[in-house]
Design a protein around this motif. Structure first.
Motif, short mmCIF file in Angstrom:
data_model
loop_
_atom_site.label_atom_id
_atom_site.label_comp_id
_atom_site.label_asym_id
_atom_site.label_seq_id
_atom_site.Cartn_x
_atom_site.Cartn_y
_atom_site.Cartn_z
N SER A 1 0.81 -1.22 0.00
CA SER A 1 0.00 0.00 0.00
C SER A 1 0.84 1.26 0.00
O SER A 1 0.34 2.34 -0.38
CB SER A 1 -0.94 0.00 1.21
OG SER A 1 -0.25 0.30 2.41
N VAL A 2 2.09 1.18 0.46
CA VAL A 2 2.94 2.37 0.51
C VAL A 2 4.13 2.28 -0.44
O VAL A 2 4.94 3.20 -0.51
CB VAL A 2 3.45 2.63 1.95
CG1 VAL A 2 2.29 2.86 2.90
CG2 VAL A 2 4.35 1.50 2.43
N ALA A 3 4.24 1.17 -1.16
CA ALA A 3 5.41 0.95 -2.01
C ALA A 3 5.49 1.99 -3.12
O ALA A 3 4.48 2.38 -3.71
CB ALA A 3 5.36 -0.45 -2.61
N ASP A 4 6.69 2.43 -3.36
CA ASP A 4 6.97 3.39 -4.43
C ASP A 4 7.92 2.70 -5.40
O ASP A 4 9.08 2.46 -5.10
CB ASP A 4 7.62 4.64 -3.83
CG ASP A 4 7.82 5.75 -4.85
OD1 ASP A 4 8.30 5.45 -5.96
OD2 ASP A 4 7.53 6.91 -4.54
N ARG A 5 7.41 2.36 -6.59
CA ARG A 5 8.21 1.59 -7.54
C ARG A 5 9.50 2.31 -7.93
O ARG A 5 10.53 1.69 -8.17
CB ARG A 5 7.38 1.27 -8.79
CG ARG A 5 6.38 0.15 -8.58
CD ARG A 5 5.49 -0.03 -9.82
NE ARG A 5 6.27 -0.22 -11.02
CZ ARG A 5 6.77 -1.39 -11.43
NH1 ARG A 5 6.58 -2.47 -10.70
NH2 ARG A 5 7.43 -1.48 -12.55
N GLY A 6 9.44 3.64 -7.99
CA GLY A 6 10.64 4.39 -8.32
C GLY A 6 11.72 4.18 -7.28
O GLY A 6 12.88 3.91 -7.60
N ARG A 7 11.35 4.26 -6.00
CA ARG A 7 12.31 4.08 -4.93
C ARG A 7 12.82 2.64 -4.88
O ARG A 7 14.02 2.40 -4.66
CB ARG A 7 11.68 4.46 -3.59
CG ARG A 7 11.53 5.95 -3.37
CD ARG A 7 10.89 6.22 -2.03
NE ARG A 7 10.94 7.64 -1.68
CZ ARG A 7 10.42 8.14 -0.57
NH1 ARG A 7 9.84 7.32 0.31
NH2 ARG A 7 10.49 9.43 -0.30
N ILE A 8 11.91 1.68 -5.07
CA ILE A 8 12.32 0.28 -5.06
C ILE A 8 13.29 0.01 -6.21
O ILE A 8 14.32 -0.65 -6.04
CB ILE A 8 11.10 -0.65 -5.17
CG1 ILE A 8 10.16 -0.46 -3.97
CG2 ILE A 8 11.55 -2.11 -5.27
CD1 ILE A 8 10.75 -0.84 -2.64
N GLY A 9 12.97 0.51 -7.38
CA GLY A 9 13.85 0.33 -8.53
C GLY A 9 15.21 0.96 -8.30
O GLY A 9 16.25 0.36 -8.61
N ASN B 1 3.90 7.62 -3.76
CA ASN B 1 3.11 7.69 -2.53
C ASN B 1 3.26 9.07 -1.89
O ASN B 1 4.32 9.66 -1.88
CB ASN B 1 3.50 6.58 -1.54
CG ASN B 1 4.93 6.73 -1.06
OD1 ASN B 1 5.67 7.56 -1.54
ND2 ASN B 1 5.31 5.91 -0.10
N ARG B 2 2.17 9.58 -1.41
CA ARG B 2 2.18 10.87 -0.72
C ARG B 2 2.60 10.61 0.72
O ARG B 2 2.00 9.82 1.42
CB ARG B 2 0.80 11.51 -0.79
CG ARG B 2 0.42 11.91 -2.21
CD ARG B 2 -1.07 11.99 -2.43
NE ARG B 2 -1.70 12.90 -1.46
CZ ARG B 2 -3.01 13.07 -1.38
NH1 ARG B 2 -3.80 12.37 -2.19
NH2 ARG B 2 -3.53 13.89 -0.50
N SER B 3 3.67 11.27 1.14
CA SER B 3 4.29 10.94 2.41
C SER B 3 3.33 11.07 3.58
O SER B 3 3.34 10.24 4.51
CB SER B 3 5.52 11.82 2.65
OG SER B 3 5.17 13.18 2.63
N ALA B 4 2.48 12.09 3.59
CA ALA B 4 1.55 12.28 4.70
C ALA B 4 0.58 11.11 4.79
O ALA B 4 0.33 10.56 5.88
CB ALA B 4 0.80 13.59 4.54
N GLU B 5 0.05 10.71 3.65
CA GLU B 5 -0.88 9.58 3.63
C GLU B 5 -0.18 8.28 4.01
O GLU B 5 -0.72 7.47 4.76
CB GLU B 5 -1.50 9.45 2.23
CG GLU B 5 -2.50 8.30 2.11
CD GLU B 5 -3.08 8.19 0.71
OE1 GLU B 5 -3.57 7.10 0.36
OE2 GLU B 5 -3.02 9.20 -0.03
N ALA B 6 1.04 8.09 3.52
CA ALA B 6 1.79 6.87 3.85
C ALA B 6 2.09 6.81 5.34
O ALA B 6 2.03 5.73 5.95
CB ALA B 6 3.09 6.84 3.04
#
Length: 264
Positions: A129-137, A243-248
């Motif tokens: 739900s909080v994964a950011d594909r850009g950061r994971i990549g 992902n929007r940091s506040a929501e995450a």
């Protein structure tokens, strides 16, 4: 849940089990997830590979209310055989929000010493739900770059190959940001040429019976695969945050508080 292959040394596994049990008793923590990481779980062990047990733990609720928080890692004595340490769930959740790919890998390890499946499934759902594909990549890409900077031995090439396979898996699965941990599964679940799978399987067999691979050249088909995947993956550096940091962070707080209450 337990998934320990017959090929693992029973005496070593028993010592890992004992260490995990002592930690829970002596430190008053709960360990809902403990797995093997490193080359054994990645699918390419050597005869002298050590055991890299990684675990997640949860402290008592009152421990999280202290003005003087405790360390968020637990380490046991390190030697040539044992490398056993773990992360507090709070640390784990923060890292997941910040795009650390290791959290998802531990949850998908094929070797499980002890595990609460419901805990794993809830944490996997949170990570997704909080994964950011850009950061994971970028995580995988930079791991490969750091390994390459140290000089590519055949042993180190395996680490680079696994990250390249993870990047290919992400490209083939745009709906997900949690690749499998082990190299054979990464290749099996991706659209890589059969020649790549065969060459990787042959090199794994060689590594399994050789204590030191030395400085030989990797098979050309694998070297080309790695170079191509790392070049394509440079595009991860340009992806905007998903992902929007506040929501995450709100999701993280809700998930974490729920787990602490559930495991108290």
């Amino acid at each position: 849940m337990r998934a320990v292959p017959a090929g693992l040394d029973p005496a070593v596994v028993a010592e890992i089990d004992e260490r995990l049990a002592r930690l829970q008793t002596d430190l008053g923590v709960t360990i809902p997830w403990a797995v093997e990481s490193g080359s054994r779980a990645w699918g390419f062990p050597s005869p002298d590979s050590d055991y890299d047990c990684r675990f997640l733990y949860v402290r008592r609720p009152d421990d999280y209310l202290s003005l003087w928080p405790r360390r968020d890692v637990i380490e046991t004595p390190l030697d040539e055989v044992f490398d056993v340490n773990g992360w507090d769930l709070a640390k784990t959740v923060r890292l997941a929000v910040n795009g650390n790919a290791t959290v998802g890998e531990w949850l998908r390890s094929p070797i499980v010493y002890t595990g609460d499946e419901a805990f794993r499934d809830r944490l996997l759902a949170f990570v997704a739900s909080v994964a950011d594909r850009g950061r994971i990549g970028r995580h995988h890409l930079h791991v490969a770059d750091r390994q390459a900077e140290r000089g590519v031995t055949l042993k180190r090439f395996f680490y680079i190959l696994r990250t390249a396979a993870s990047l290919r898996w992400l490209r083939d699965h745009p709906e997900s940001a949690t690749p499998p941990m082990d190299l054979p599964t990464l290749l099996a679940e991706s659209s890589v040429p059969e020649a790549v799978r065969e060459a990787a399987a042959e090199l794994i067999v060689v590594k399994a019976r050789t204590r030191e691979l030395g400085h030989g050249e990797p098979p050309a088909v694998l070297a080309r695969f790695v170079a191509d995947e790392l070049e394509r993956a440079r595009s991860f550096d340009d992806l905007p945050p998903e992902n929007r940091s506040a929501e995450a962070r709100e999701r993280a707080d809700a998930y974490f508080l729920g787990e602490v209450e559930r495991l108290r």
